[in-house]
Enzyme design. Structure first.
Site, PDB file in Angstrom:
ATOM      1  N   HIS A   1       0.709  -1.201   0.025  1.00 60.59           N
ATOM      2  CA  HIS A   1       0.005  -0.111  -0.144  1.00 60.59           C
ATOM      3  C   HIS A   1       0.806   1.393  -0.048  1.00 60.59           C
ATOM      4  O   HIS A   1       0.247   2.356  -0.213  1.00 60.59           O
ATOM      5  CB  HIS A   1      -0.888   0.039   1.194  1.00 60.59           C
TER       6      HIS A   1
ATOM      7  N   TYR B   1     -14.261   5.363   9.738  1.00 55.30           N
ATOM      8  CA  TYR B   1     -13.520   5.948   8.967  1.00 55.30           C
ATOM      9  C   TYR B   1     -14.060   5.676   7.445  1.00 55.30           C
ATOM     10  O   TYR B   1     -14.225   4.285   7.083  1.00 55.30           O
ATOM     11  CB  TYR B   1     -11.982   5.574   9.059  1.00 55.30           C
TER      12      TYR B   1
ATOM     13  N   SER C   1     -12.496   6.086   3.375  1.00 56.55           N
ATOM     14  CA  SER C   1     -11.481   6.820   2.645  1.00 56.55           C
ATOM     15  C   SER C   1     -12.057   7.537   1.573  1.00 56.55           C
ATOM     16  O   SER C   1     -12.979   7.079   0.637  1.00 56.55           O
ATOM     17  CB  SER C   1     -10.519   5.590   2.062  1.00 56.55           C
TER      18      SER C   1
ATOM     19  N   THR D   1      -5.201  10.302  -0.190  1.00 56.94           N
ATOM     20  CA  THR D   1      -6.661  10.145   0.494  1.00 56.94           C
ATOM     21  C   THR D   1      -6.870  11.050   1.782  1.00 56.94           C
ATOM     22  O   THR D   1      -6.054  11.813   2.184  1.00 56.94           O
ATOM     23  CB  THR D   1      -6.760   8.773   1.124  1.00 56.94           C
TER      24      THR D   1
END
Length: 669
Positions: A385, A501, A503, A514
């Site tokens: 990532h 959360y 994104s 992001t």
């Protein structure tokens, strides 16, 4: 750790807009004008700066040529604006209030008011200076640091997975489905990468027609060929500019397979899918006959400091090991040919999230992008990532799937026939010379990894009752509707609301990554507490109010007016200042337990909707939390829920299913 996105990859799925919200057109225009004002001011400030940082960091270009198709919009992209400090603090106060008791909120409100004074203003001044110094974005350096200094193991904790749709036409020879699929995808991956190298890849656009706006293409320069090198305290990213081979793993045996010839740019010869398939069959035959081979790949599942120390030991003065590591690090990507197919959707998610339930024979190399192909031909990706986000990977998967299946071939110069030199290259088994300390490290890593696998619950749900089209017909934003279903499901399961959360993709800005959409609001809390299916009219009004706020919050984020990244950078600047200046203290705002609660992301969600994705997921980011990856399609929705406390994910899926149905019932009233 913080996963992927909310929106848009044209033409795969529609752009992020207010199209399906309940705001009137005039309200939409008024709000967009209001929110755009600071955006335009801040974007104008700094647009005259040279964007040389992009050129120097993009491995396929030493200069940004405006005539290059791929990067033609880079110099005109706006920079991420700096939100107004007072506006951020007021929004933070509004968003954190539903998570706190009255006493907690009063204490936090006092810290917020104090931060509006000199302490906050001085840090905000430092942020403005950072923006002046950065050639790209004021958040990028700290964001890279967050990823590269994270010491947790990459699987589950950091790396999301995506399962690619099967070929519509099936396989020519089902017995060889694995190598047929892998060969076709590898061939298309190199065709995609040739577009990036030649700078002919069509730029991503957000929106349609005359209103379409370009997105940043920087991430494509480190999408393929990039490796995360383990180091003590902070990892490093290395990108191989001209990767011409892949690394293939089978039962933890690692091979180098050359796919592209050594021609000049635009003149490289590429193995055909049939030629790649032939070589993959040889690799499987050879790997299955090898009895003794060190499980080096297992080390990539370890704590990053531990793996960094072992990596240094493996490569210290050992030519064989150095050569093998160079082959891995220089590969376009890792292709994992597993020897186990999935039994059901839950098993499928587990295989792609953290491999099958065998830590010592995981057949993975988590430091690179991995293409995983099962014996039945099912294929997907496990994504390292730190260099990229999900939006970039979705474009890759969409183009590669459509090219490999003939749905929409990549428009590119036809591949030249492979040269005799390339055809003579056989797959090469990578060799290792390791000592007892490294072998002991492998065994310890396998034990730790097995513990992580055993503690992770992963549950898939294919909700087939309806999908995006039905929600749109009810005049709701599909994403906001689903987010409120999460809130209702969680409240029904636990009797409370928690930090949530979602994104948001920010590639509409130069080097954008992001932002966080905070799904909990006073309106969402009122919805889950007062929801009553026996009172559909009242419940529908509550849902309209909650989704409207959700849409407004998402729009603020897309316009660069989010809360989380602003506070994140201010906190990091305070920590830096504390390290430099004796006696300086980090403001109480960031030491407040309520700030930790706000940032805990107990419910972490990410929308990766695409026609070519059949399952998407990632690990929970909180020990007692849930990780929810989801794909909203026209007539169905696919979810993957993870947790570290069993049966939390399984129970949440049950509540989610019912909550979706109940929200639909009241919305239809």
């Amino acid at each position: 750790l913080l996963c992927v996105l909310v929106v848009v990859l044209r033409p795969v799925f529609p752009p992020f807009t207010f199209e399906h919200s309940l705001l009137s057109s005039s309200s939409k225009r008024k709000m967009l004008r209001l929110l755009s004002r600071p955006l335009l001011q801040s974007a104008t400030h700094g647009l005259k700066k040279q964007v040389g940082g992009l050129a120097s960091r993009a491995p396929f270009s030493t200069t940004l040529n405006p005539m290059d198709s791929t990067f033609q919009h880079q110099e005109s992209l706006p920079r991420l604006p700096i939100p107004d400090l007072t506006a951020t603090l007021e929004k933070y106060k509004e968003q954190i209030a539903p998570l706190l008791s009255t006493a907690e909120f009063e204490e936090t409100a006092a810290y917020i008011e104090a931060f509006k004074g000199q302490s906050g203003k001085r840090l905000h001044k430092l942020l403005e200076e950072l923006d002046e110094q950065s050639s790209t974005s004021w958040v990028e350096g700290f964001w890279d640091t967050m990823y590269l200094e994270l010491r947790d193991p990459l699987p589950v904790n950091v790396s999301p997975f995506f399962v690619i749709s099967d070929p519509p036409a099936g396989y020519k020879n089902p017995a060889n489905a694995q190598v047929e699929r892998a060969a076709a995808l590898v061939h298309s991956l190199f065709r995609f990468q040739q577009q990036v190298r030649r700078k002919t890849l069509t730029p991503d656009m957000e929106g349609q027609g005359a209103k379409a706006k370009p997105l940043c293409m920087f991430q494509y320069s480190r999408l393929l060929g990039t490796t995360r090198i383990p180091k003590s305290t902070r990892d490093e990213l290395h990108t191989s500019v001209h990767s011409k081979h892949i690394v293939v793993m089978r039962k933890d045996r690692i091979f180098r397979l050359d796919v592209l010839d050594d021609g000049s740019l635009g003149q490289e010869a590429l193995l055909s899918p049939a030629q790649i398939e032939e070589r993959l069959l040889k690799i499987i035959e050879q790997a299955d006959g090898i009895k003794d081979y060190p499980n080096i790949g297992t080390l990539t599942t370890e704590n990053r400091n531990t793996w960094g120390n072992l990596y240094a030991a493996i490569t210290a003065g050992e030519t064989i090991n150095d050569s093998s590591m160079d082959d891995i690090n220089g590969a376009l990507l890792v292709v994992c040919l597993d020897d186990v197919s999935h039994e059901n959707a839950n098993h499928l998610g587990r295989i792609f999230l953290h491999s099958d339930n065998r830590a010592l024979n995981a057949n993975r190399w988590y430091d690179k992008l991995q293409l995983i192909v099962l014996p039945n031909g099912t294929a997907g990706v496990n994504m390292e990532h730190s260099p990229i986000d999900g939006h970039t990977l979705l474009r890759l998967m969409n183009d590669v799937h459509n090219d490999s299946t003939g749905i929409r071939p990549i428009v590119e110069t036809p591949s030249l026939a492979a040269s005799a030199a390339l055809l003579q290259k056989s797959p090469k088994l990578l060799e290792w010379n390791i000592g007892s300390d490294v072998q002991a490290g492998i065994e310890t890593a396998a034990k730790n990894y097995q513990g992580l696998i055993d503690s992770t619950e992963s549950i898939a749900l294919d909700f087939k009752d309806w999908g995006k089209e039905t929600i749109k017909a009810l005049k709701f934003s599909p994403d906001a509707f689903v987010q409120m279903a999460y809130q209702l499901a969680y409240y029904r399961q636990y009797g409370k609301v928690v930090s949530t959360y979602e994104s948001c993709m920010m590639k509409n800005y130069l080097h954008g990554r992001t932002e966080t959409i905070r799904s909990v609001s006073q309106q969402s809390v009122e919805l889950v507490r007062k929801f009553d299916i026996a009172k559909p009219a009242e419940s529908k009004k509550l849902l309209i109010a909650a989704t409207t706020v959700q849409n407004e919050t998402a729009t603020r984020c897309k316009l660069g007016q989010g809360t989380d990244r602003h506070l994140f950078v201010l906190k990091n600047l305070a920590i830096q200042k504390m390290q430099r200046l004796a006696g300086f203290k980090v403001p109480e705002l960031f030491n407040d337990p309520s700030y930790s609660k706000y940032m805990s992301n107990v419910l972490s969600t990410s929308n990766c909707s695409s026609d070519t994705v059949d399952l998407f997921g990632f690990g929970a980011v909180h020990p007692k939390g849930l990780g929810v990856g989801y794909v909203i399609k026209n007539n169905n929705m696919i979810f993957n829920v993870t947790s570290f406390q069993k049966p939390d994910a399984k129970e949440f899926v049950k509540h989610l299913q019912q909550s979706l149905k109940d929200l639909h019932t009241v919305s239809s009233s």
